[in-house]
Motif scaffolding. Structure first.
Motif, short mmCIF file in Angstrom:
data_model
loop_
_atom_site.label_atom_id
_atom_site.label_comp_id
_atom_site.label_asym_id
_atom_site.label_seq_id
_atom_site.Cartn_x
_atom_site.Cartn_y
_atom_site.Cartn_z
N HIS A 1 61.48 17.15 83.52
CA HIS A 1 61.54 18.72 83.46
C HIS A 1 60.18 19.31 83.18
CE1 HIS A 1 63.19 22.68 83.70
NE2 HIS A 1 62.68 22.86 82.59
N THR B 1 73.09 21.89 86.70
CA THR B 1 71.78 22.00 86.42
C THR B 1 71.32 20.63 85.94
OG1 THR B 1 72.25 22.84 84.36
CG2 THR B 1 71.36 24.35 85.76
N TRP C 1 57.05 19.66 86.07
CA TRP C 1 57.15 20.70 87.27
C TRP C 1 57.56 21.94 86.76
CZ3 TRP C 1 60.88 24.15 88.54
CH2 TRP C 1 62.01 24.09 88.23
N SER C 2 58.08 22.38 85.62
CA SER C 2 58.14 23.56 84.99
C SER C 2 57.01 24.26 84.71
CB SER C 2 59.24 23.30 83.78
OG SER C 2 59.45 24.42 83.13
N ALA C 3 56.17 23.45 84.23
CA ALA C 3 54.78 23.84 83.84
C ALA C 3 54.00 24.75 85.15
CB ALA C 3 53.92 22.92 82.88
N GLN D 1 55.56 25.79 87.77
CA GLN D 1 56.44 26.85 88.04
C GLN D 1 56.09 27.94 87.22
OE1 GLN D 1 58.92 27.50 90.35
NE2 GLN D 1 59.96 29.48 89.29
N THR D 2 55.84 27.82 85.81
CA THR D 2 55.69 28.80 84.91
C THR D 2 54.01 29.59 85.32
OG1 THR D 2 56.82 27.82 83.32
CG2 THR D 2 55.36 29.33 82.39
N LEU D 3 53.31 28.66 85.69
CA LEU D 3 52.10 29.36 86.14
C LEU D 3 51.84 29.88 87.35
CD1 LEU D 3 49.68 26.54 84.71
CD2 LEU D 3 50.12 28.58 83.57
N GLY D 4 53.14 29.51 88.10
CA GLY D 4 53.13 30.21 89.40
C GLY D 4 52.80 29.54 90.48
N ALA E 1 66.72 19.68 81.71
CA ALA E 1 66.48 21.18 81.71
C ALA E 1 67.08 22.17 80.52
CB ALA E 1 66.56 21.84 82.80
N LYS E 2 68.19 21.76 80.20
CA LYS E 2 69.01 22.61 79.24
C LYS E 2 68.75 22.03 77.76
CE LYS E 2 72.52 24.60 81.79
NZ LYS E 2 74.13 24.62 81.89
N LYS F 1 55.60 32.11 77.73
CA LYS F 1 56.07 31.02 78.51
C LYS F 1 54.50 30.45 79.02
CE LYS F 1 58.43 29.38 80.98
NZ LYS F 1 59.08 28.16 81.00
N ASN G 1 54.38 27.26 92.66
CA ASN G 1 55.38 26.62 93.23
C ASN G 1 55.74 27.50 94.30
OD1 ASN G 1 57.43 24.81 93.48
ND2 ASN G 1 58.56 25.39 91.67
N TYR H 1 58.43 22.76 95.58
CA TYR H 1 59.42 22.45 94.41
C TYR H 1 59.92 21.03 94.48
CZ TYR H 1 63.55 21.63 92.16
OH TYR H 1 64.60 21.00 91.31
#
Ligand code: HEM
Ligand code: SF4
Ligand code: FES
Lengths: 227, 251
Positions: free
Chosen positions: A172, A98, A175-177, A179-182, A102-103, A12, A184, A189
């Protein structure tokens, strides 16, 4: 270093770093395109500068590497996740509300890839690549190519659809990137989600400017063809 | 007063872990709206026993939303259509007269079906065994305020600790990822002084075990937090990502 390959969070991490670099590249590329709308001379100067010079070639290779990693890992993750889900699906479906993007990151990604191939054939192949192999047909001034391409209605539509898929991917993805890096938490959010939509929209509109501007111009001049 | 309704329940029947399963539809009449979902299944089973058929196997224990056993996937949602509750807290008044209710087991490669609606959730225990505890005895309950802990941390730790290990997060996730569960179990300890010391090693060990057990890679779809009966937030996943990446990069 093995954790980058054999742990889920490592994989990830690669997705988010490569994704973020691609976003930064897109922002840079978008600024370049916007120049064209205002001045063809200035744009051609940039094209000249980014021809087959060593720094432009190195940057292109780096970029290709990032894109390849992102696609490779995206494919790997998607396959692993499919098998983690198991072979038996839910007969009553999945009604969790969702976000659609994202899906569907992989499908959107494949669509972006398809657009990318067309895009590289349209421009890169005729410009930097042709110059690299020393072809006499190499085009140094890109503005002519752009204006010609967007006088064809099909290409305007293809490019706009492509940008639409990219927009979804990034609403998506951005913000997902984080979140992945922590980076958030509960407060951030909502903010990051907002930033995500803004960045995606800026990129989509910024890139759409050239096809729309030159499409409309050729239409008004009566020189637009279908393909 | 809740009305009595007639319903059809379409239940997944599977003889054993290796057997091929199928859906079976049963009719139930005059079920009161105040009946809980599990009581409805009890009524169904009594009916089946009277008809000399095999009763439906399903997991349950506390029937008050604290044990996390009642793992049923109902009409497209883990624990059914209502929010922030477990299956045992779901009532028949949420369904319409004449409705067909589809009941399935959790579907995830890491949670194999044992029989009918019961799945094997041992994988969660194995993740906890990999480090979801504190290695030394930290004594009894300390005096209030003897160890200062910020209200924010105390609240976040408490929210994380509300995870009941039900597995709805895995069941809802299109990637079969267990990140919400693991991040809650890591956070409840990592936020407090007793658990902080081993936080990095714990995060690494639990993530490693999670990967080995065949759970998927989280892609931040948020399905988990939307279906979690305890409202555990994905901010816990961000915290886990942060401490895992921090630990790996400082190695
Ligand atoms: C210009 C092109 C692209 C940009 C800027 C981009 C950007 C991003 C970003 C920022 C993420 C979020 C990473 C994360 O969640 O940590 C992401 C995720 C993803 N991308 Fe792309 N991407 C691009 C092209 C592609 C292509 C061509 C594919 C595949 C064929 C692809 C497949 C995926 C997948 C499957 C994910 C979800 C994986 C995950 O969340 O871990 N992307 N992308
Ligand atoms: S995080 Fe929520 S959904 Fe997942 S196991 Fe814990 S209580 Fe259940
Ligand atoms: S039976 Fe214990 S939570 Fe439902």
């Amino acid at each position: 270093m093995y954790w980058l390959f054999n742990s889920s969070l490592g994989r990830k991490f690669i997705m988010s770093i490569t994704g973020t670099c691609l976003v930064l590249f897109l922002l840079f590329h978008m600024c370049m395109n916007l120049v064209l709308v205002f001045s063809t001379e200035a744009y051609d100067m940039i094209c000249e500068f980014l021809g087959a010079n060593w720094y432009a070639v190195v940057a292109t290779l780096g970029l290709a590497g990032l894109a390849a990693l992102h696609i490779l890992y995206g494919t790997l993750l998607t396959l692993q996740n499919k098998s983690a889900r198991g072979s038996q699906g839910y007969s009553s479906g999945n009604k969790t509300k969702t976000e659609w993007s994202a899906k569907n990151m992989y499908v959107l990604g494949l669509f972006i890839l398809l657009g990318l191939v067309i895009h590289l054939c349209n421009f890169w192949y005729k410009m930097q690549f042709a110059e690299l192999i020393g072809s006499p047909d190499a085009v140094a001034a890109g503005s002519g190519l752009v204006i010609e391409l967007f006088s064809k209605a099909v290409y305007v539509v293809i490019y706009l659809l492509w940008l639409f898929a990219l927009w979804f991917h990034l609403t998506h993805g951005v913000w997902s990137a984080f979140q992945t890096l922590g980076w958030n938490n509960k407060t951030w959010y909502r903010r990051l989600h907002g930033i995500s939509c803004i960045v995606a929209t800026i990129i989509a509109i910024g890139f759409a400017a050239a096809p729309i501007y030159f499409g409309v111009e050729s239409l008004l001049n009566g020189i637009m063809t279908l393909y | 007063m809740d009305k009595d309704i007639n319903i059809k329940v379409r239940v997944w029947r599977q003889q054993g872990p290796k057997a091929k399963g199928h859906f079976e539809t049963y009719k139930l009449e005059n079920i009161s709206g105040g009946t809980s979902f599990l009581e409805m299944l009890d009524i169904l089973n009594e009916q089946l026993i009277r008809e000399k058929q095999e009763p439906v196997v399903f997991d349950n224990d506390c029937r008050e939303g604290i044990c996390g056993m009642c793992s049923l996937y109902i009409n497209g949602h883990p624990h059914g259509p209502d929010n922030l509750i477990t299956t045992c807290q779901l009532h028949i008044r949420h369904f319409k007269d004449g409705e067909t209710i589809t009941v399935e087991p959790w579907r995830s490669a890491a949670f194999p079906v044992v029989r009918d609606l019961m799945v094997d959730r041992h994988a969660f225990d194995k993740i906890i065994q990999a480090g979801g505890y504190i290695n030394v005895n930290t004594g009894g309950v300390p005096d209030a305020n003897a160890i200062p802990i910020s209200k924010l941390d105390a609240d976040e730790a408490m929210d994380a600790a509300s995870c009941i290990g039900c597995g709805a997060c895995v069941a809802a996730c299109k990637n079969g990822s267990a990140m919400l569960f693991v991040s809650a179990k890591v956070s409840q300890l990592a936020l407090l002084p007793q658990g902080k010391i081993e936080a990095k090693a714990r995060a690494k060990a639990m993530v490693k075990r999670m990967d080995e057990l065949g759970f998927g890679n989280c892609t931040n779809t948020r399905a988990c937090e939307l279906e979690c009966p305890k409202g555990v937030s994905i901010s816990n996943i961000a915290r886990l990502n942060r401490s895992f990446l921090g630990a790996k990069l400082s190695d």
